[in-house]
Design a protein around this motif. Structure first.
Motif, PDB file in Angstrom:
ATOM      1  N   VAL A 172     -43.439  38.031 160.163  1.00  0.00           N
ATOM      2  CA  VAL A 172     -44.270  38.821 161.070  1.00  0.00           C
ATOM      3  C   VAL A 172     -44.217  40.294 160.689  1.00  0.00           C
ATOM      4  O   VAL A 172     -45.232  40.976 160.604  1.00  0.00           O
ATOM      5  CB  VAL A 172     -43.819  38.619 162.532  1.00  0.00           C
ATOM      6  CG1 VAL A 172     -44.501  39.623 163.448  1.00  0.00           C
ATOM      7  CG2 VAL A 172     -44.131  37.206 162.985  1.00  0.00           C
ATOM      8  N   ALA A 173     -42.999  40.787 160.437  1.00  0.00           N
ATOM      9  CA  ALA A 173     -42.834  42.196 160.087  1.00  0.00           C
ATOM     10  C   ALA A 173     -43.485  42.516 158.741  1.00  0.00           C
ATOM     11  O   ALA A 173     -44.158  43.537 158.585  1.00  0.00           O
ATOM     12  CB  ALA A 173     -41.352  42.552 160.034  1.00  0.00           C
ATOM     13  N   GLY A 178     -45.774  42.901 164.899  1.00  0.00           N
ATOM     14  CA  GLY A 178     -44.654  43.471 165.625  1.00  0.00           C
ATOM     15  C   GLY A 178     -43.575  42.443 165.903  1.00  0.00           C
ATOM     16  O   GLY A 178     -43.867  41.310 166.290  1.00  0.00           O
ATOM     17  N   VAL A 179     -42.334  42.815 165.673  1.00  0.00           N
ATOM     18  CA  VAL A 179     -41.202  41.946 165.990  1.00  0.00           C
ATOM     19  C   VAL A 179     -40.925  42.049 167.486  1.00  0.00           C
ATOM     20  O   VAL A 179     -40.783  43.149 168.023  1.00  0.00           O
ATOM     21  CB  VAL A 179     -39.955  42.361 165.194  1.00  0.00           C
ATOM     22  CG1 VAL A 179     -38.751  41.531 165.610  1.00  0.00           C
ATOM     23  CG2 VAL A 179     -40.213  42.220 163.700  1.00  0.00           C
ATOM     24  N   THR A 180     -40.850  40.911 168.165  1.00  0.00           N
ATOM     25  CA  THR A 180     -40.649  40.938 169.612  1.00  0.00           C
ATOM     26  C   THR A 180     -39.170  40.808 169.975  1.00  0.00           C
ATOM     27  O   THR A 180     -38.389  40.213 169.241  1.00  0.00           O
ATOM     28  CB  THR A 180     -41.420  39.798 170.305  1.00  0.00           C
ATOM     29  OG1 THR A 180     -40.857  38.542 169.893  1.00  0.00           O
ATOM     30  CG2 THR A 180     -42.895  39.842 169.932  1.00  0.00           C
ATOM     31  N   LEU A 181     -38.835  41.354 171.135  1.00  0.00           N
ATOM     32  CA  LEU A 181     -37.465  41.230 171.630  1.00  0.00           C
ATOM     33  C   LEU A 181     -37.104  39.765 171.864  1.00  0.00           C
ATOM     34  O   LEU A 181     -35.971  39.350 171.626  1.00  0.00           O
ATOM     35  CB  LEU A 181     -37.318  42.015 172.931  1.00  0.00           C
ATOM     36  CG  LEU A 181     -37.237  43.545 172.805  1.00  0.00           C
ATOM     37  CD1 LEU A 181     -37.378  44.195 174.170  1.00  0.00           C
ATOM     38  CD2 LEU A 181     -35.930  43.952 172.151  1.00  0.00           C
ATOM     39  N   ASP A 250     -31.716  44.728 157.669  1.00  0.00           N
ATOM     40  CA  ASP A 250     -32.463  44.818 156.413  1.00  0.00           C
ATOM     41  C   ASP A 250     -33.937  44.460 156.572  1.00  0.00           C
ATOM     42  O   ASP A 250     -34.603  44.087 155.602  1.00  0.00           O
ATOM     43  CB  ASP A 250     -31.839  43.897 155.359  1.00  0.00           C
ATOM     44  CG  ASP A 250     -30.772  44.592 154.528  1.00  0.00           C
ATOM     45  OD1 ASP A 250     -30.674  45.833 154.600  1.00  0.00           O
ATOM     46  OD2 ASP A 250     -30.036  43.901 153.806  1.00  0.00           O
ATOM     47  N   LEU A 251     -34.473  44.578 157.782  1.00  0.00           N
ATOM     48  CA  LEU A 251     -35.864  44.199 158.020  1.00  0.00           C
ATOM     49  C   LEU A 251     -36.819  44.962 157.113  1.00  0.00           C
ATOM     50  O   LEU A 251     -37.856  44.426 156.693  1.00  0.00           O
ATOM     51  CB  LEU A 251     -36.225  44.456 159.491  1.00  0.00           C
ATOM     52  CG  LEU A 251     -37.589  43.933 159.930  1.00  0.00           C
ATOM     53  CD1 LEU A 251     -37.595  42.409 159.953  1.00  0.00           C
ATOM     54  CD2 LEU A 251     -37.967  44.491 161.304  1.00  0.00           C
ATOM     55  N   GLY A 252     -36.480  46.195 156.780  1.00  0.00           N
ATOM     56  CA  GLY A 252     -37.342  46.993 155.910  1.00  0.00           C
ATOM     57  C   GLY A 252     -37.557  46.386 154.540  1.00  0.00           C
ATOM     58  O   GLY A 252     -38.534  46.702 153.847  1.00  0.00           O
ATOM     59  N   LYS A 253     -36.665  45.469 154.136  1.00  0.00           N
ATOM     60  CA  LYS A 253     -36.822  44.819 152.832  1.00  0.00           C
ATOM     61  C   LYS A 253     -38.031  43.895 152.794  1.00  0.00           C
ATOM     62  O   LYS A 253     -38.455  43.486 151.709  1.00  0.00           O
ATOM     63  CB  LYS A 253     -35.554  44.041 152.467  1.00  0.00           C
ATOM     64  CG  LYS A 253     -34.391  44.942 152.088  1.00  0.00           C
ATOM     65  CD  LYS A 253     -33.173  44.140 151.636  1.00  0.00           C
ATOM     66  CE  LYS A 253     -32.042  45.056 151.205  1.00  0.00           C
ATOM     67  NZ  LYS A 253     -30.826  44.299 150.806  1.00  0.00           N
ATOM     68  N   SER A 254     -38.586  43.560 153.965  1.00  0.00           N
ATOM     69  CA  SER A 254     -39.805  42.747 153.977  1.00  0.00           C
ATOM     70  C   SER A 254     -40.988  43.510 153.392  1.00  0.00           C
ATOM     71  O   SER A 254     -42.019  42.921 153.089  1.00  0.00           O
ATOM     72  CB  SER A 254     -40.134  42.296 155.406  1.00  0.00           C
ATOM     73  OG  SER A 254     -40.439  43.404 156.238  1.00  0.00           O
ATOM     74  N   ALA A 284     -38.995  52.490 161.070  1.00  0.00           N
ATOM     75  CA  ALA A 284     -40.381  52.777 161.451  1.00  0.00           C
ATOM     76  C   ALA A 284     -41.094  51.531 161.977  1.00  0.00           C
ATOM     77  O   ALA A 284     -41.890  51.602 162.917  1.00  0.00           O
ATOM     78  CB  ALA A 284     -41.139  53.346 160.248  1.00  0.00           C
ATOM     79  N   MET A 285     -40.793  50.380 161.376  1.00  0.00           N
ATOM     80  CA  MET A 285     -41.436  49.127 161.789  1.00  0.00           C
ATOM     81  C   MET A 285     -41.044  48.735 163.210  1.00  0.00           C
ATOM     82  O   MET A 285     -41.832  48.122 163.938  1.00  0.00           O
ATOM     83  CB  MET A 285     -41.041  48.006 160.815  1.00  0.00           C
ATOM     84  CG  MET A 285     -41.671  48.167 159.440  1.00  0.00           C
ATOM     85  SD  MET A 285     -40.788  47.231 158.165  1.00  0.00           S
ATOM     86  CE  MET A 285     -41.127  45.555 158.674  1.00  0.00           C
TER      87      MET A 285
END
Length: 378
Positions: A172-173, A178-181, A250-254, A284-285
């Motif tokens: 999704v990211a 948007g990543v949801t809670l 590490d979500l930014g690695k997507s 930022a994401m």
């Protein structure tokens, strides 16, 4: 059982493409070996509906029909032969822009097979030898009907569910969503539940078997963080925050090119600069999505060191919160012990020795508290 009898038993599960599309089924299983594919499907007791198509049977080449009949496609195809790859691509191309997510079972562990799967647009790759255990959980992320699961799931299944949830977060990211809670909470609960019924060594043994290096690393770090939080006696709420932060660190690695993420060896100067963008990208994401400041800070600052030598902001000592310090230790240790096709994993003892050598960079009180966990990790 002789081969002919075996084939007759499973013949009813093999359909022409037009027949399969008329069944409004949820999963299309493409194989270049019907006996092998049928056995995999038989072993997946949790999978509700799955139809098998033999890609090398010329009678099963089909004209494009309503692709919404399927929620997912599974490829059980060996990538050694260019002819089978071509046949698989021919089937996939029939879906055009409406193709559902593709899950590739890898029969060869070579980087070439993984690269081929990515070239075909695979949503996820899984080792074929563990398909029966890992695939049902993976398919559940795209809404494929899964039969009722007993509460006492094996550690393998729990890790597979955590991996599936993590893949969904990254997908999704990476595609700009948007990543949801709720999605994060689900993934975190799976990790915490798994560690309540197993030790960290059991968690690591299963995670090490996943192909995707980034997902493997995030699961390693999340498991280590969850176990570390419990070992430190943190409250349940704090343990949840720690686990959630570790899952997303590490979500930014997507958004980093696959060629850089999976490069076997040292990155050059330009590649390193691109890789160093991932903390800021992840931050930022997640901004403006309702995540706590604690989690956002971990995502941005998990590569910061107490002496100011880290990135992206060169923070020092008091600028680095405790939650970041905890995740940084788990992150470094996880990177050292993870298994890659191009390197042997470091033992827990050697990895911990490196943590101890980083005086001035890491919080040594926390490093010393981490030692029992490092020893359990082997």
């Amino acid at each position: 059982m002789d081969i002919l009898k075996h084939h007759q038993i499973y013949a009813a599960r093999v359909f022409t493409m037009d027949q399969a599309l008329d069944l409004s089924c949820s999963t299309l299983f493409l194989t270049d070996n019907v006996l092998r594919g049928s056995q995999i499907v038989k072993d997946m007791a949790a999978l509700d509906i799955c139809n098998i198509v033999d890609i090398i049977d010329p009678d099963q080449i089909f004209s494009r029909r309503e692709s919404h009949a399927f929620k997912a496609i599974v490829s059980d195809v060996s990538f050694i032969s260019s002819s089978t790859i071509g046949a698989l691509r021919q089937h996939l191309d029939r879906f055009q822009d409406n193709r559902p997510p593709l899950f590739c079972l890898l029969h060869e562990s070579a980087a070439r097979s993984r690269a081929q799967a990515h070239a075909l647009g695979a949503f996820q790759t899984l080792p074929a030898t563990r398909a029966a255990r890992l695939l049902p959980a993976a398919l559940s992320t795209v809404g494929v009907a899964i039969a009722h699961q007993p509460e006492s799931l094996s550690i393998d299944r729990k890790v597979a569910l955590a991996n599936a949830a993590l893949i969904r977060l990254f997908h999704v990211a990476g595609s700009g969503g948007g990543v949801t809670l709720q999605a994060l909470t689900t993934a975190g609960e799976i990790v915490e539940t798994a560690l309540c019924s197993s030790n960290i060594r059991g968690w690591l043994e299963v995670v090490w078997q996943f192909d995707n290096a980034t997902h493997q690393h995030c699961l390693l770090v999340a498991g280590l963080a969850a176990a570390f939080g419990r070992q430190l006696g943190m409250s349940r709420a704090d343990c949840q925050r720690l686990t959630h932060a570790a899952l997303l660190h590490d979500l930014g690695k997507s958004r980093i090119p696959i060629a850089i993420l999976n490069k076997p060896g040292r990155l050059n100067t330009i590649e390193t600069a691109i890789m160093h963008e991932h903390p800021a990208l992840g931050h930022a994401m997640l901004g403006g999505q309702g995540f706590s400041e604690d989690i956002l800070t971990v995502v941005r600052s998990h590569h910061e060191y107490l002496d100011g030598s880290g990135y992206p902001d060169g923070l020092t000592d008091t600028d680095i919160p405790d939650l970041v310090r905890l995740v940084t230790i788990c992150d470094i240790f996880g990177a050292l012990i993870e298994r890659r096709s191009y390197k042997e994993p470091m033992s827990g003892v050697k990895a911990y020795a490196i943590l101890e050598s980083m005086t001035g960079k890491l919080d040594m009180d926390l490093v010393h508290a981490f030692r029992p966990l490092a020893e359990l990790a082997g």
